[in-house]
Design a protein around this motif. Structure first.
Motif, PDB file in Angstrom:
ATOM      1  N   PHE B  65       6.723  -5.395   2.858  1.00  0.00           N
ATOM      2  CA  PHE B  65       6.986  -4.609   1.649  1.00  0.00           C
ATOM      3  C   PHE B  65       6.086  -5.064   0.501  1.00  0.00           C
ATOM      4  O   PHE B  65       5.513  -4.253  -0.223  1.00  0.00           O
ATOM      5  N   PHE B  66       5.952  -6.381   0.340  1.00  0.00           N
ATOM      6  CA  PHE B  66       5.132  -6.935  -0.724  1.00  0.00           C
ATOM      7  C   PHE B  66       3.672  -6.482  -0.561  1.00  0.00           C
ATOM      8  O   PHE B  66       3.034  -6.004  -1.510  1.00  0.00           O
ATOM      9  N   ILE B 172       2.410   5.775  -9.109  1.00  0.00           N
ATOM     10  CA  ILE B 172       1.976   4.768  -8.130  1.00  0.00           C
ATOM     11  C   ILE B 172       2.418   3.369  -8.580  1.00  0.00           C
ATOM     12  O   ILE B 172       2.734   2.516  -7.741  1.00  0.00           O
ATOM     13  N   PHE B 173       2.504   3.159  -9.905  1.00  0.00           N
ATOM     14  CA  PHE B 173       2.986   1.858 -10.390  1.00  0.00           C
ATOM     15  C   PHE B 173       4.474   1.690 -10.075  1.00  0.00           C
ATOM     16  O   PHE B 173       4.924   0.621  -9.681  1.00  0.00           O
ATOM     17  N   ALA B 181       9.249  -5.280  -5.473  1.00  0.00           N
ATOM     18  CA  ALA B 181      10.592  -5.771  -5.824  1.00  0.00           C
ATOM     19  C   ALA B 181      11.444  -5.958  -4.566  1.00  0.00           C
ATOM     20  O   ALA B 181      12.162  -6.954  -4.435  1.00  0.00           O
ATOM     21  N   ILE B 182      11.346  -5.008  -3.614  1.00  0.00           N
ATOM     22  CA  ILE B 182      12.112  -5.155  -2.358  1.00  0.00           C
ATOM     23  C   ILE B 182      11.706  -6.465  -1.670  1.00  0.00           C
ATOM     24  O   ILE B 182      12.550  -7.225  -1.207  1.00  0.00           O
ATOM     25  N   GLY B 183      10.395  -6.739  -1.672  1.00  0.00           N
ATOM     26  CA  GLY B 183       9.911  -7.981  -1.075  1.00  0.00           C
ATOM     27  C   GLY B 183      10.572  -9.212  -1.694  1.00  0.00           C
ATOM     28  O   GLY B 183      10.991 -10.129  -0.994  1.00  0.00           O
TER      29      GLY B 183
END
Lengths: 169, 198
Positions: B65-66, B172-173, B181-183
């Motif tokens: 995810f990151f 896209i940001f 954030a999920i990461g």
């Protein structure tokens, strides 16, 4: 020089993002990263299916990915021998022993089933973790996001059902 | 059947040289770096991938995810600048869902996927080599039955991206930040707590 023996998720994630940028760019390969087409290409080639509609469709991507995967094998072997020092012939993963069984025959049987499903499923979907998720989701592709969503849910459900003794002690 | 490995490589190299997607050394280099990153971070292990399926280790999804979050923002502007282009796969809904289900069941059992699998083979995992050989069989079988399988892979909803739907730079940001954030928000639990160093 002191090289860390393991790479954490942050530096590894950044390195992977840079590799995706380079591969996509016109100075790199001007295409996405992918792996499963390469494996299907090998299967079709070794079994004499080069004169089929599907092989003709995938031969460009497939041949590129075969060369890519040879690089992957070299990079993996190099790192396992010289950096992480994890190179070792083995069959039973520690986690399999803990949550499935200690049978070599069982592990090899399920590896065959699993490997078959992974590639067959990826070809049905038109991509795998590399093609749909890393490359697809990086372009905000709806196809990659659908694949990623389905795959994560099914991965966790299968984990629950297939393995045992999962409750934390 | 044709297992003439010399013929295989000469044809494969020939096919690659005819397309405009990098020289053989460049493609080998891209693969090499991929192999180094995957092996060095140890996400090429059954323990890390099946460990996530068992919800006992989260390094694989955190890293994925990151990485996608960062890559998406950069890629968007690279494409805007004309340094790269979109390569979108179509939404073949039946294939995506059925394929995603079969793929993920297999991934939970084998503990690897087509990109990480070869890395696991390169460090000596015989079980994954068996899985890879099975994958080559699967590829051949899929090629053979492709004509019949096409009917269940559709309908084709075309090539679509979220940035086409929401055509504004801020999106896209938001997208990239959400993935990053999920990461960070996924648990820090590592599979090493369960099986020791991998």
């Amino acid at each position: 020089m002191n090289i860390p023996r393991r790479l954490g998720w942050i530096p590894a994630g950044i390195a992977l993002a840079i590799l995706i940028w380079f591969t996509f760019s016109q100075w790199g390969a001007n295409r996405p990263i992918g792996a499963s087409t390469g494996i299907a290409y090998m299967g079709a080639w070794f079994f004499g299916l080069t004169d089929t509609e599907y092989f003709k469709q995938i031969q460009k991507s497939g041949s590129w990915e075969v060369i890519f995967l040879i690089g992957v094998l070299l990079g993996g072997a190099f790192t396992s021998i010289f950096i992480t020092k994890t190179f070792k012939f083995r069959i039973l993963p520690p986690l399999w022993k803990k949550h499935k069984n200690s049978s070599v025959a069982s592990r090899l049987f399920w590896s065959f089933i699993g490997g078959f499903m992974v590639v067959f499923g990826a070809r049905l979907a038109g991509g795998c973790t590399s093609g749909h998720f890393l490359s697809g989701a990086s372009q905000t592709a709806v196809s990659g996001l659908i694949f990623g969503g389905v795959a994560i849910v099914v991965l966790i459900v299968t984990g629950r059902l297939f393995y045992k003794n999962l409750k934390d002690s | 059947m044709n297992f003439n490995i010399f013929e295989f490589f000469s044809q494969t190299i020939d096919l690659v040289q005819k397309q405009n997607h990098g020289s053989i050394p460049l493609i080998l280099f891209i693969g090499f770096v991929f192999g180094v990153i995957i092996q060095w971070s140890r996400v090429d292990t059954f323990d890390k991938i099946a460990g996530f399926a068992m919800l006992k280790g989260f390094k694989v999804p955190k890293m994925l995810f990151f990485s996608i979050g960062i890559a998406s923002i950069g890629l968007y502007f690279m494409i805007k600048m004309g340094w790269a282009s979109y390569h979108i796969k179509p939404i073949m809904l039946g294939g995506l869902i059925l394929g995603g289900v079969i793929f993920a069941i297999g991934m939970a059992i084998l503990g690897l996927c087509p990109g990480t699998g070869p890395v696991a083979v390169s460090e000596g995992n015989i079980d994954v080599l068996v899985g890879l050989i099975a994958g080559i069989f699967a590829g051949a079988l899929f090629t053979y039955f492709y004509g019949d399988l096409q009917s269940i892979m559709g309908p084709d909803y075309g090539k679509l991206t979220l940035t086409q739907l929401i055509d504004a730079d801020w999106f896209i940001f938001l997208y990239g930040a959400a993935l990053i954030a999920i990461g960070f928000l996924l648990p820090n639990r590592e599979i090493e707590e369960e099986v020791g160093e991998v």
